[in-house]
Motif scaffolding. Structure first.
Motif, PDB file in Angstrom:
ATOM      1  N   GLY A 146     -59.178  47.355 -38.679  1.00  0.00           N
ATOM      2  CA  GLY A 146     -60.368  46.509 -38.724  1.00  0.00           C
ATOM      3  C   GLY A 146     -61.044  46.582 -40.080  1.00  0.00           C
ATOM      4  N   PRO A 147     -61.260  45.411 -40.736  1.00  0.00           N
ATOM      5  CA  PRO A 147     -60.756  44.098 -40.325  1.00  0.00           C
ATOM      6  C   PRO A 147     -59.230  44.094 -40.153  1.00  0.00           C
ATOM      7  CG  PRO A 147     -62.307  43.896 -42.153  1.00  0.00           C
ATOM      8  CD  PRO A 147     -62.015  45.347 -41.992  1.00  0.00           C
ATOM      9  N   TYR A 148     -58.762  43.146 -39.334  1.00  0.00           N
ATOM     10  CA  TYR A 148     -57.365  43.174 -38.904  1.00  0.00           C
ATOM     11  C   TYR A 148     -56.538  42.127 -39.624  1.00  0.00           C
ATOM     12  CZ  TYR A 148     -59.294  46.046 -35.223  1.00  0.00           C
ATOM     13  OH  TYR A 148     -59.933  47.043 -34.546  1.00  0.00           O
ATOM     14  N   ARG A 149     -55.225  42.381 -39.598  1.00  0.00           N
ATOM     15  CA  ARG A 149     -54.253  41.421 -40.121  1.00  0.00           C
ATOM     16  C   ARG A 149     -53.426  40.879 -38.962  1.00  0.00           C
ATOM     17  NH1 ARG A 149     -54.194  45.988 -42.970  1.00  0.00           N
ATOM     18  NH2 ARG A 149     -52.250  46.748 -42.051  1.00  0.00           N
ATOM     19  N   VAL A 150     -53.028  39.608 -39.080  1.00  0.00           N
ATOM     20  CA  VAL A 150     -52.092  39.033 -38.105  1.00  0.00           C
ATOM     21  C   VAL A 150     -50.953  38.406 -38.882  1.00  0.00           C
ATOM     22  CG1 VAL A 150     -51.749  37.126 -36.462  1.00  0.00           C
ATOM     23  CG2 VAL A 150     -53.715  38.646 -36.211  1.00  0.00           C
ATOM     24  N   GLY A 151     -49.719  38.694 -38.444  1.00  0.00           N
ATOM     25  CA  GLY A 151     -48.535  38.059 -39.020  1.00  0.00           C
ATOM     26  C   GLY A 151     -47.726  37.414 -37.912  1.00  0.00           C
ATOM     27  N   LEU A 152     -47.331  36.178 -38.147  1.00  0.00           N
ATOM     28  CA  LEU A 152     -46.535  35.441 -37.158  1.00  0.00           C
ATOM     29  C   LEU A 152     -45.243  35.007 -37.829  1.00  0.00           C
ATOM     30  CD1 LEU A 152     -49.397  33.098 -35.845  1.00  0.00           C
ATOM     31  CD2 LEU A 152     -48.666  35.292 -34.846  1.00  0.00           C
ATOM     32  N   LYS A 153     -44.108  35.405 -37.270  1.00  0.00           N
ATOM     33  CA  LYS A 153     -42.821  34.998 -37.843  1.00  0.00           C
ATOM     34  C   LYS A 153     -42.400  33.698 -37.191  1.00  0.00           C
ATOM     35  CE  LYS A 153     -38.358  36.742 -39.195  1.00  0.00           C
ATOM     36  NZ  LYS A 153     -37.395  37.862 -39.126  1.00  0.00           N
ATOM     37  N   THR A 154     -42.358  32.632 -37.991  1.00  0.00           N
ATOM     38  CA  THR A 154     -42.008  31.314 -37.449  1.00  0.00           C
ATOM     39  C   THR A 154     -40.508  31.085 -37.606  1.00  0.00           C
ATOM     40  OG1 THR A 154     -42.333  30.172 -39.548  1.00  0.00           O
ATOM     41  CG2 THR A 154     -44.273  30.432 -38.135  1.00  0.00           C
ATOM     42  N   GLU A 155     -40.071  29.936 -37.083  1.00  0.00           N
ATOM     43  CA  GLU A 155     -38.639  29.619 -37.180  1.00  0.00           C
ATOM     44  C   GLU A 155     -38.223  29.461 -38.641  1.00  0.00           C
ATOM     45  OE1 GLU A 155     -38.971  26.316 -34.531  1.00  0.00           O
ATOM     46  OE2 GLU A 155     -38.109  27.437 -32.859  1.00  0.00           O
ATOM     47  N   GLN A 156     -39.154  28.997 -39.499  1.00  0.00           N
ATOM     48  CA  GLN A 156     -38.794  28.729 -40.894  1.00  0.00           C
ATOM     49  C   GLN A 156     -39.462  29.673 -41.892  1.00  0.00           C
ATOM     50  OE1 GLN A 156     -36.711  26.246 -41.697  1.00  0.00           O
ATOM     51  NE2 GLN A 156     -36.599  25.184 -39.734  1.00  0.00           N
ATOM     52  N   GLY A 157     -40.413  30.469 -41.475  1.00  0.00           N
ATOM     53  CA  GLY A 157     -41.126  31.291 -42.461  1.00  0.00           C
ATOM     54  C   GLY A 157     -42.159  32.180 -41.787  1.00  0.00           C
ATOM     55  N   TRP A 158     -43.326  32.299 -42.425  1.00  0.00           N
ATOM     56  CA  TRP A 158     -44.345  33.210 -41.934  1.00  0.00           C
ATOM     57  C   TRP A 158     -45.729  32.574 -41.981  1.00  0.00           C
ATOM     58  CZ3 TRP A 158     -43.547  38.060 -39.979  1.00  0.00           C
ATOM     59  CH2 TRP A 158     -42.296  38.655 -40.212  1.00  0.00           C
ATOM     60  N   ILE A 159     -46.588  33.093 -41.128  1.00  0.00           N
ATOM     61  CA  ILE A 159     -48.019  32.782 -41.185  1.00  0.00           C
ATOM     62  C   ILE A 159     -48.751  34.117 -41.268  1.00  0.00           C
ATOM     63  CG2 ILE A 159     -49.987  31.894 -39.861  1.00  0.00           C
ATOM     64  CD1 ILE A 159     -47.755  29.990 -38.549  1.00  0.00           C
ATOM     65  N   TYR A 160     -49.705  34.229 -42.186  1.00  0.00           N
ATOM     66  CA  TYR A 160     -50.370  35.510 -42.413  1.00  0.00           C
ATOM     67  C   TYR A 160     -51.875  35.302 -42.568  1.00  0.00           C
ATOM     68  CZ  TYR A 160     -51.772  39.746 -44.972  1.00  0.00           C
ATOM     69  OH  TYR A 160     -52.394  40.897 -45.376  1.00  0.00           O
ATOM     70  N   ALA A 161     -52.635  36.195 -41.985  1.00  0.00           N
ATOM     71  CA  ALA A 161     -54.092  36.166 -42.174  1.00  0.00           C
ATOM     72  C   ALA A 161     -54.604  37.592 -42.255  1.00  0.00           C
ATOM     73  CB  ALA A 161     -54.765  35.436 -41.021  1.00  0.00           C
TER      74      ALA A 161
END
Lengths: 232, 114
Positions: free
Chosen positions: B63-78
């Motif tokens: 905290g504060p936190y990070r989120v990573g999402l692995k997509t079919e073509q790449g990544w999403i990061y916050a």
């Protein structure tokens, strides 16, 4: 020049004075012109506020945060309605453009929307931001659309355009404001308008980090000033 | 908005995995950053209603936190996430607010367009 002289040079002397305010965000009306509008509404003026967006991309979410990107537009819409009631604005129009995107909007659509209001309302005075000297890209783009549209009207049909400017270099570029309005008698309406924007008004850069004294409120908010736009 | 409980966010991320989603991702310094402090640089970006699908996603940090999402073509990061809208049970509404309550970052996922 004071506001009475502006009224005298405006070309529509019939019936009630009509004023059209065009700003992009809820709360622009509070800080720029709430006292001026309240003052002239008290004198019988009819005011339309065309608010281009709902300020839905704003960063202020309350302290502690009670709003988010999804809920902010609805919250700011209600705040805007409360603010207009506090000022006494009779006609609020929420035009539905997307916050932050005014400079990228289809100019024909934007100018056409403004032109339709000018033809319908025939205001004597239009209040907006001074293009190029108003810091936020939406402010500059809104002012630019207003003066572009009015500039296309025949000179004798143009309303007086009063602009607000506050960029750090504005006086160097456009001189001192030529219209000053003493709104100290209408500060209760103006402060109620500002405080209607509950998700926004706690921001320190707008109101400071503590409760202001009456004297501080008078010196900070008691005078509103405008630059008359000169069409060349 | 309520402070993030990471275990709860992780289960919400898992529920949305593999589904076609609308994404709103935003990072902003605010349009007045440079006007208020000339040493600062005004910068912002957002993308709204991008259609994505992720196969793997997690929340991390203390905290504060990070989120990573692995997509079919790449990544999403916050990075910098602090709050969630707990009342919104259909959509995952995450945001990062600074000490003044101002939104700095937003990461939002929904089965329907925003």
């Amino acid at each position: 020049m004071n506001m009475d002289e502006v009224m005298n040079m405006s070309n529509n002397q019939a019936d009630a004075l009509r004023i059209l305010a065009v700003f992009p965000h809820p709360d622009d009306e509070s800080f720029v012109a709430a006292g001026t509008l309240a003052k002239y509404i008290a004198g019988g003026a009819q005011v339309t506020f065309a608010c281009l967006t709902l300020g839905e991309m704003g960063r202020n979410m309350g302290i502690p945060p009670f709003a988010n990107r999804v809920t902010l537009p609805g919250i700011r819409k209600r705040e805007l309605e409360d603010s207009c009631r506090a000022i006494g604005i009779q006609d609020l129009r929420m035009l539905g453009f997307h916050d932050k995107m005014i400079e990228f909007e289809d100019q024909e659509l934007l100018d056409g929307t403004i032109l339709d209001m000018l033809l319908e309302l025939k205001p004597s005075i239009v209040i907006t931001f001074y293009p190029g000297y108003s810091v936020h890209p939406d402010h500059d783009a809104t002012g630019a659309a207003v003066v572009r549209t009015i500039g296309r009207l025949p000179a004798e049909e143009r309303p007086v355009v009063l602009c607000s400017a506050f960029s750090s270099n504005h006086e160097q570029m456009i001189g001192k404001a030529d219209v000053t309005v003493d709104v100290t008698a209408f500060l209760s309406s103006k402060m109620a308008s500002i405080q209607s924007h509950r998700s926004q008004f706690q921001a320190a850069e707008l109101v400071g980090s503590r409760v202001l004294t009456d004297e501080e409120i008078r010196s900070r908010y008691g005078i509103e000033q405008f630059w008359t736009y000169r069409f060349s | 908005m309520q402070p993030i409980q990471p275990q709860h966010i992780q289960s919400r991320i898992n529920e949305l995995s593999g589904r076609e989603l609308y994404l709103h991702l935003e990072l902003t310094s605010g349009a007045y950053a440079n006007h208020l402090d000339s040493s600062r640089h005004s910068a912002s970006a957002f993308i709204s209603n991008a259609v994505i699908r992720y196969t793997q996603g997690s929340i991390s940090g203390t905290g504060p936190y990070r989120v990573g999402l692995k997509t079919e073509q790449g990544w999403i990061y916050a990075e910098g996430l602090t709050h969630i809208d707990e009342q919104d049970t259909q959509r995952l509404i995450l945001a990062g607010h600074d000490s003044m309550g101002k939104l700095v970052i937003a990461l939002q996922l929904s089965l329907e367009a925003f």
